[in-house]
Design a protein around this motif. Sequence first.
Motif, PDB file in Angstrom:
ATOM      1  N   SER A 110      35.657  20.244 -96.830  1.00 35.30           N
ATOM      2  CA  SER A 110      35.450  21.167 -97.948  1.00 35.30           C
ATOM      3  C   SER A 110      35.587  22.595 -97.441  1.00 35.30           C
ATOM      4  CB  SER A 110      34.058  20.965 -98.553  1.00 35.30           C
ATOM      5  OG  SER A 110      33.928  19.681 -99.095  1.00 35.30           O
ATOM      6  N   GLN A 111      36.323  23.402 -98.199  1.00 36.32           N
ATOM      7  CA  GLN A 111      36.499  24.802 -97.814  1.00 36.32           C
ATOM      8  C   GLN A 111      36.517  25.679 -99.057  1.00 36.32           C
ATOM      9  OE1 GLN A 111      39.565  25.778 -94.792  1.00 36.32           O
ATOM     10  NE2 GLN A 111      39.965  23.583 -94.686  1.00 36.32           N
ATOM     11  N   LEU A 112      35.927  26.850 -98.927  1.00 33.48           N
ATOM     12  CA  LEU A 112      35.999  27.862 -99.985  1.00 33.48           C
ATOM     13  C   LEU A 112      36.921  28.966 -99.498  1.00 33.48           C
ATOM     14  CD1 LEU A 112      32.321  28.039-101.235  1.00 33.48           C
ATOM     15  CD2 LEU A 112      34.314  27.812-102.702  1.00 33.48           C
ATOM     16  N   ALA A 168      43.524  19.746-102.363  1.00 35.94           N
ATOM     17  CA  ALA A 168      42.866  21.046-102.515  1.00 35.94           C
ATOM     18  C   ALA A 168      43.815  22.168-102.167  1.00 35.94           C
ATOM     19  CB  ALA A 168      41.619  21.115-101.641  1.00 35.94           C
ATOM     20  N   ILE A 210      36.773  22.021-104.162  1.00 41.58           N
ATOM     21  CA  ILE A 210      36.980  22.645-102.850  1.00 41.58           C
ATOM     22  C   ILE A 210      37.405  21.658-101.775  1.00 41.58           C
ATOM     23  CG2 ILE A 210      35.355  24.504-103.376  1.00 41.58           C
ATOM     24  CD1 ILE A 210      33.318  23.048-101.554  1.00 41.58           C
ATOM     25  N   ARG A 211      37.676  20.422-102.160  1.00 42.63           N
ATOM     26  CA  ARG A 211      38.036  19.406-101.174  1.00 42.63           C
ATOM     27  C   ARG A 211      39.170  18.544-101.713  1.00 42.63           C
ATOM     28  NH1 ARG A 211      33.749  14.825 -99.317  1.00 42.63           N
ATOM     29  NH2 ARG A 211      32.651  16.676 -98.515  1.00 42.63           N
ATOM     30  N   ASN A 216      41.115  30.389-103.925  1.00 40.51           N
ATOM     31  CA  ASN A 216      40.607  29.357-104.830  1.00 40.51           C
ATOM     32  C   ASN A 216      39.887  30.039-105.991  1.00 40.51           C
ATOM     33  OD1 ASN A 216      39.207  27.249-106.114  1.00 40.51           O
ATOM     34  ND2 ASN A 216      38.939  26.135-104.196  1.00 40.51           N
ATOM     35  N   THR A 237      37.765  29.034-107.855  1.00 39.95           N
ATOM     36  CA  THR A 237      36.351  28.663-107.876  1.00 39.95           C
ATOM     37  C   THR A 237      35.478  29.787-107.333  1.00 39.95           C
ATOM     38  OG1 THR A 237      36.963  26.350-107.573  1.00 39.95           O
ATOM     39  CG2 THR A 237      34.682  26.931-107.111  1.00 39.95           C
ATOM     40  N   LEU A 240      28.440  26.063 -99.420  1.00 39.75           N
ATOM     41  CA  LEU A 240      29.196  24.827 -99.264  1.00 39.75           C
ATOM     42  C   LEU A 240      28.316  23.608 -99.557  1.00 39.75           C
ATOM     43  CD1 LEU A 240      31.404  25.466 -96.106  1.00 39.75           C
ATOM     44  CD2 LEU A 240      32.206  25.018 -98.423  1.00 39.75           C
ATOM     45  N   MET A 269      28.097  23.240-103.281  1.00 41.74           N
ATOM     46  CA  MET A 269      29.312  22.696-103.867  1.00 41.74           C
ATOM     47  C   MET A 269      29.463  21.213-103.522  1.00 41.74           C
ATOM     48  SD  MET A 269      30.581  25.166-105.611  1.00 41.74           S
ATOM     49  CE  MET A 269      32.202  24.521-106.012  1.00 41.74           C
ATOM     50  N   GLN A 317      43.668  24.562-100.163  1.00 44.02           N
ATOM     51  CA  GLN A 317      43.849  24.922 -98.759  1.00 44.02           C
ATOM     52  C   GLN A 317      44.647  23.882 -97.986  1.00 44.02           C
ATOM     53  OE1 GLN A 317      40.876  24.178-100.121  1.00 44.02           O
ATOM     54  NE2 GLN A 317      39.833  22.634 -98.884  1.00 44.02           N
TER      55      GLN A 317
END
Length: 527
Positions: A280-282, A364, A333-334, A286, A288, A320, A323, A366
Amino acid sequence: MVLNRVFNQPPVMHPKARQDITRQNVGELFQTAAFRDLVANRLANSVKIPTITYDGMGHVGEDSRWDVFYEFSDYLRKSFPRVYESLTVETINEHGLLYTWQGAQEDMKPLLFMAHSDVVPAGESTTEAWTYPPFSGYYDGEYIWGRGSEDDKSNLIAMLSAIDCLLACGFAPNRTVIVSNGFDEEGGAEQSYGARCLAETLLDRYGTNGIEMIFDEGIAGVEKRFGTDFALPATAEKGYIDVTVTVNVPGGHSSTPPDHTAIGYLAQIVRLIEDHPFTSQLVRNNPTLTYLRQAALYSKAMPEDLRQAILSSQSPKKLLDYMDSDRERRAMIRTSTAVDVIQGGDKVNSLPENASILVNHRIAIQDSVTAVKDHYIQLLGPWAKERSFKLYAFGAQSPPENATLTALSNTSDSGDLTLTAHYELEPSPVSSAEDPRFALLAGTIKGVFGDDVVVAPEMLTGNTDTRYYWDLSPQIYRMSPWRACHDPRGTRMHTVDERMPIKGLMEMVHFYHEFIRVVDEVRIEDT
């Protein structure tokens, strides 16, 4: 992790010209029971036509299951005679419909609305569970019931009803308005006979970035979060890839089994895949992140520790964790992993020679198609090496180290592990929430739903027909413009008792009616 810059909530926007239209339609017509029932019955009767798209349908013109769409096209022509008389209506690839309302100012890029007329099957096994038969189109004064009532015939009927009302008032647009209606959005990812052909027609006609902005379906766009009404147009959507994992091993009689059959090996692989999810990354682009920032600034009931974690940018782990604690949020985010289909084995006393799983991934922002493939190779390569399996990864053979083909053939438990990919789609481009066109959308939303509604962009975890339209405009928004709270049991698309609240349907008509007028009054370069 770096939070996106905050954008200010735009002011409420209402059309300034032709206030007689506002009085006649918004102030009077839209409030009448007769008009409400007219629009409801337009949708109800459209639901009665079972425009089902199945997986694996043959070509248009060859598979007779497409023929029901002729009935649907005839129904629209009879239901909206004024629209068909005043707009240019083209049929693309038999069942795609392209409505063009030509504007007076040719130098203004068109506004494009999208919808689709096909629906998913209702499922014979669940027919008895429906309150009303799935293609009854029953209208009880509060809801229109049936498959497609929400997804997505509601948007199409609302768009055409809004245009019909504007035509009745003598409204003549400066900016060309287009409605592009596909017919196989639900039919699987491999092939499109509808949206792809429609998009190719528009790209040939208007060129790259030749459309001002595009508005397509999405989630029910206004919902309550943190005690606050949020409107959430999606400005990006995730990518897509299906991966098939197949184990091939020698067969034989089940009375003398090896330690692991093909199904046993596959079970190990399923566990590996599910126990090693994507990270998972923000990331900055994104949408979001922009939504979280807006929620922290404007929501009424967000927990203070979460609010501070968002605004300070000093607690990325806390954010994180928040989320990841909910699967709906985590999907934003994933890259998701869903082992959806499994096949293997023929008879109880015969060892299975092959077994396979089909795994669906929504990629996602990323990540990428290549990143998903690399993840599988890195995860399953060591597994294959340890068991002396030959690995065929996405078209390439990777034999285990220190193992010859002769050695493999003499090892009773060795076999082949094959990875294949089906339908590869990268994550979409991201439409900027700082663009003046997004401000027009947000201002119109506030004008229709109220100034207390917070408008923020979001990531769409599924895919829409916009995947074929990326080259037409940098500003693409995905949202079904109605309040989810009108159905307290939640939206019911793709499941038993799909239904559309008449209040929500009327909000959709109101939104399309006003958005056409607001965008018509503004030259984007002057905003």
